[in-house]
Scaffold this motif. Structure first.
Motif: not given
Length: 444
Positions: A281, A301, A303, A313, A329, A331
């Motif tokens: 997060d 976001q 995930t 995921g 994502t 990251n």
């Protein structure tokens, strides 16, 4: 030196650097910039060994030519043309990369709560020294313990990303860190440590110093450990050290794509105990790695990676997402303006709907930290580590210190036995409570 004014000036330089890169022949370009201030106090035994106030700023440029990415960076704004030339030449030297899609497009971002504290931004070296003295005072409250080393760091800064696709994002944040290592002596010698990290200013670290001293004192008189297969409680620090050494890279898309992860091809499979949740997060309120956007300007976001034990995921940056035809994502992480972005976790949260007070019901060992977790094999998941500040525990009994203990196992097997505690805390980018696992113990 005012951070705000400096960041405005640095952003102007970033725009110039972006234009220079495109003039040199880059098809796309991205500039990442940082300007910051750090106040640091280092402790050695009872004294302040060093106190410093430092400033840093600089720009890092990624230039794209035929899908190949070249990189260059500098803290000298008089060298922008050279930086642009170097990045473009580096890209050309690498040769074409047909898997490259494009730099990210602008998207709406959400600002996380609790990542900036004006008091921390404006803290003076004298105030930081006072906080460091509170560490010493806390340790000295513990009979038989004394400080060995420690320190306080207060950081504030502004980071930004802009690219030729139209992204221009800026964010200011703060961070405070403190730590203390203590020693206690009787017939033997034992050490203990404690730490603190937060986005907000805390004026007293007395509790951190006291907990370090209490850990050192509690570890005196260690007995021999019994070997075999036991329930082991790993405190949050030990959990974070084990996950970083043996597991986290398995969740990163570049490891999956290069065949360096045991989780490749296992989406939808049960890989852990049925109540385990693992979430990344980047928007966690007050999270140590929370930000509105990642190192490439992609919105942060939440995930879900593991849900009720099922692998859901992986973590993606923009490049690895393009290769798999999925969305990033958010990251992409950077350690500074002089380093390339890479795939990494943001705030990796370990949780369970069945969390409970583990120590009240456990017969086995309690381990506060690990030595040697970096030697784990992240592909196979195998590890062999030494326990730090280990105790023999039983329900309703007093924790008894253990002199020396080795732990061995496989992280992917351990995931299937995990039970989750309720004492969650942040250890850098990992947010975890104590975990209960079954593993092999080699006694002393």
């Amino acid at each position: 030196m005012r951070i705000s004014g400096t960041s405005d000036s640095l952003i102007e330089s970033a725009h110039r650097l972006l234009s220079l890169a495109l003039k040199e022949g880059a098809a796309e370009a991205e500039v990442y910039g940082m300007v910051g201030r750090s106040v640091d106090v280092d402790l050695r035994r009872e004294y302040v060994e060093m106190a410093s106030e430092s400033y840093h700023c600089g720009l890092g440029l990624r230039a794209v030519v035929d899908g190949a990415v070249g990189f260059s960076s500098s803290s000298d704004m008089a060298q922008l043309k050279f930086v642009a030339m170097s990045a473009v030449r580096s890209a050309r030297a690498r040769g074409r990369d047909d898997t490259w899609i494009a730099l990210p497009q602008p998207e709406r971002v959400t600002e996380p709560e609790g990542i900036y504290d004006r008091r921390l931004d404006k803290i003076s070296p004298e105030e930081c020294i006072d906080i460091a003295h509170s560490l010493l005072a806390g340790c000295n409250e513990v009979d038989g313990a004394e400080p060995v080393s420690g320190g306080v760091a207060c950081v504030s800064g502004t980071g930004f990303v802009l690219n030729s696709q139209g992204i221009e994002l800026v964010e200011t944040s703060t961070l405070m860190q403190a730590s203390m290592e203590a020693i206690a002596r009787r017939e033997d010698v034992a050490t203990g440590s404690e730490f603190f990290n937060s986005r907000h200013l805390e004026l007293s670290m007395k509790s951190v110093g006291r907990l370090a001293g209490e850990m050192a004192r509690a570890s005196l008189g260690g007995a021999k450990g019994e070997g075999g297969r036991f329930d082991v409680l790993l405190r949050p620090l030990a959990v974070a050290e084990l996950l970083e050494g043996a597991f986290l890279t398995s969740l990163e898309a570049d490891s999956i794509q290069k065949g360096r992860s045991s989780l490749r091809g296992r989406l939808g499979e049960m890989i852990a105990s049925e109540d385990l949740m693992i979430v990344d997060d980047g928007l966690l309120p007050g999270g140590i790695d929370s930000s509105a956007f990642d190192g490439e300007g992609v919105p942060s976001q939440r995930t879900v990676l593991v849900e009720r034990g099922i692998l859901k995921g992986f973590l993606y940056d923009n490049y690895t997402a393009g290769k798999d035809g999925v969305r990033s994502t958010g990251n992409s992480v950077r350690s500074g303006y002089s380093d390339l972005p890479r795939v990494g976790s943001r705030n990796l949260i370990i949780d369970s709907p069945s969390a409970y007070d583990l120590q009240a019901e456990t017969e086995g060992y309690l381990v506060h930290g690990l030595i040697g977790a970096h030697t784990a094999n992240p592909i196979s998941g195998d590890f062999s580590v030494e326990a730090r500040n280990a105790f023999r525990i039983s329900p309703g009994g007093e924790a008894r210190p253990i002199r020396s203990l080795m732990l061995a196992g496989n992280i992917f097997e351990i995931l299937k036995t995990i039970e989750v505690g309720i004492d969650r805390r942040s250890i850098g980018s990992i947010v975890t409570p104590t975990l209960k696992v079954k593993m092999m113990v080699v006694g002393s």
